[in-house]
Design an enzyme around this catalytic site. Structure first.
Site, mmCIF file in Angstrom:
data_model
loop_
_atom_site.group_PDB
_atom_site.id
_atom_site.type_symbol
_atom_site.label_atom_id
_atom_site.label_comp_id
_atom_site.label_asym_id
_atom_site.label_seq_id
_atom_site.Cartn_x
_atom_site.Cartn_y
_atom_site.Cartn_z
ATOM 1 N N GLY A 55 -7.329 1.666 -8.869
ATOM 2 C CA GLY A 55 -6.353 1.094 -7.945
ATOM 3 C C GLY A 55 -6.524 -0.411 -7.833
ATOM 4 O O GLY A 55 -7.638 -0.902 -7.626
ATOM 5 N N VAL A 56 -5.418 -1.143 -7.960
ATOM 6 C CA VAL A 56 -5.523 -2.602 -7.992
ATOM 7 C C VAL A 56 -6.028 -3.161 -6.671
ATOM 8 O O VAL A 56 -6.689 -4.212 -6.641
ATOM 9 C CB VAL A 56 -4.175 -3.239 -8.400
ATOM 10 N N ASP A 57 -5.775 -2.466 -5.558
ATOM 11 C CA ASP A 57 -6.311 -2.937 -4.277
ATOM 12 C C ASP A 57 -7.836 -2.839 -4.273
ATOM 13 O O ASP A 57 -8.529 -3.740 -3.766
ATOM 14 C CB ASP A 57 -5.708 -2.158 -3.111
ATOM 15 N N GLY A 68 0.811 -1.207 0.000
ATOM 16 C CA GLY A 68 0.000 0.000 0.000
ATOM 17 C C GLY A 68 0.839 1.249 0.000
ATOM 18 O O GLY A 68 2.073 1.203 -0.040
ATOM 19 N N THR A 71 -9.278 19.089 22.826
ATOM 20 C CA THR A 71 -8.945 19.205 21.404
ATOM 21 C C THR A 71 -8.757 17.845 20.744
ATOM 22 O O THR A 71 -9.210 17.619 19.623
ATOM 23 C CB THR A 71 -7.689 20.070 21.218
ATOM 24 N N THR A 121 1.137 3.314 2.470
ATOM 25 C CA THR A 121 1.767 3.500 3.770
ATOM 26 C C THR A 121 2.433 2.222 4.265
ATOM 27 O O THR A 121 3.596 2.227 4.657
ATOM 28 C CB THR A 121 0.728 3.963 4.809
ATOM 29 N N LEU A 122 1.694 1.128 4.248
ATOM 30 C CA LEU A 122 2.197 -0.147 4.742
ATOM 31 C C LEU A 122 2.240 -1.198 3.638
ATOM 32 O O LEU A 122 1.406 -1.202 2.740
ATOM 33 C CB LEU A 122 1.301 -0.677 5.874
ATOM 34 N N SER A 123 3.226 -2.084 3.749
ATOM 35 C CA SER A 123 3.282 -3.286 2.922
ATOM 36 C C SER A 123 2.958 -4.461 3.826
ATOM 37 O O SER A 123 3.727 -4.797 4.726
ATOM 38 C CB SER A 123 4.669 -3.462 2.307
ATOM 39 N N TYR A 133 -14.519 1.762 -14.592
ATOM 40 C CA TYR A 133 -13.706 2.937 -14.914
ATOM 41 C C TYR A 133 -13.627 3.147 -16.424
ATOM 42 O O TYR A 133 -13.579 2.178 -17.197
ATOM 43 C CB TYR A 133 -12.298 2.770 -14.348
#
Length: 279
Positions: A99-101, A8, A177, A10-12, A92
């Site tokens: 996106g493939v995900d 991804g 906050t 951020t993370l794999s 699409y």
């Protein structure tokens, strides 16, 4: 062993799956970097017979990863977004731009539930719809919980929403906050998912099963008003469906697939939508 990779922004994330028993032996995640290298937090490739990859990282990262793996593993399968697969027609205008995900999630959800709404709660929250019969409508992309928090620049980005919090608590006004930020972005996310789901079901005249995945799926799930299921391995399920390598996968069984709850009646969805419009 089969190594499944979900790379991804951020993370794999990865998991090791037994080729014979189809059982998941181990799993983990690392930060997505410029290069993917086996190490202390990535499995030993000596035990891997095949690799399946879903990647939304930059093409250079994917090329280097595939090159490394092909030098050490016999078979490497890379998922691509296509115009049609497994009975689903990509909605699409340019199918390769989806996106493939998201495509893997839509395919997995369709194999499991037929027509469906698949929601991925990651860095971004993506919402995709596939009608009974396999027509993918396209979808929606909005900022994920962490991106919304970072955009406010109030120094609260490292204070995560407790996934065990009750939805009623998260929807109440914050008393400081950090609470105000967390409750605000939570309200924005779950309200968007609930409204989008209702609007599309109303327009298409069908109540669809709803499936959630992604790192924040557990907390977002608490605010979803219609029956749904959380499926952490949804993207992996798409890889299994596209590249079946075990006996169980060839029989159509996807690891970790949840029981899909029946959706509420379309009339109830429409009544709730009409009520919210009046408010």
């Amino acid at each position: 062993m089969i190594l499944d990779l979900d790379i991804g922004n951020t993370l794999s994330k990865w998991r090791l799956k037994d080729t014979v028993s189809s059982e998941i032996r181990s799993r983990g995640a690392v930060w997505t970097r410029e290069e993917w290298r086996p190490g202390s937090d990535i499995p030993d490739l000596d035990v891997v017979e095949a690799v399946r990859i879903s990647s939304v990282a930059r093409q250079t990262v994917l090329r280097e990863t595939v090159g490394l793996l092909r030098r050490q593993v016999g078979a490497v399968y890379v998922a691509r977004s296509t115009a049609e697969a497994l009975g689903v027609t990509n909605g699409y205008e340019d199918p390769g731009r989806l996106g493939v995900d998201r495509w893997m999630g839509a395919l997995a959800s369709y194999q499991l539930a037929g027509g469906c709404c698949s929601v991925d709660c990651g860095s971004a929250i993506t919402i995709d719809f596939v009608l009974p019969g396999g027509r993918h409508l396209g979808g929606y992309i909005l900022p994920g919980l962490r991106l919304m928090k970072e955009s406010l620049q109030l120094g609260t980005r490292n204070v995560a929403i407790d996934p065990d919090s009750e939805a009623d608590e998260l929807l109440a006004p914050g008393k400081n906050t950090v609470e105000a930020v967390n409750h605000g972005i939570y309200m924005a996310a779950v309200s968007a998912v609930n409204r989008i789901y209702s609007e599309v079901c109303d327009r298409e005249g069908v109540a669809l099963p709803l499936l959630l995945t992604g790192g924040d799926a557990r907390v977002v799930s608490r605010g979803i008003r219609v029956p749904h299921a959380v499926w952490p391995d949804m993207v992996y399920g798409g890889l299994e469906a596209c590249f079946p390598l075990t006996v169980a996968e060839r029989a159509g069984r996807m690891s970790g697939a949840p029981r899909v709850p029946a959706p509420v009646a379309l009339e109830k969805i429409r009544a709730g939508l009409a009520f919210s419009t009046l408010l």
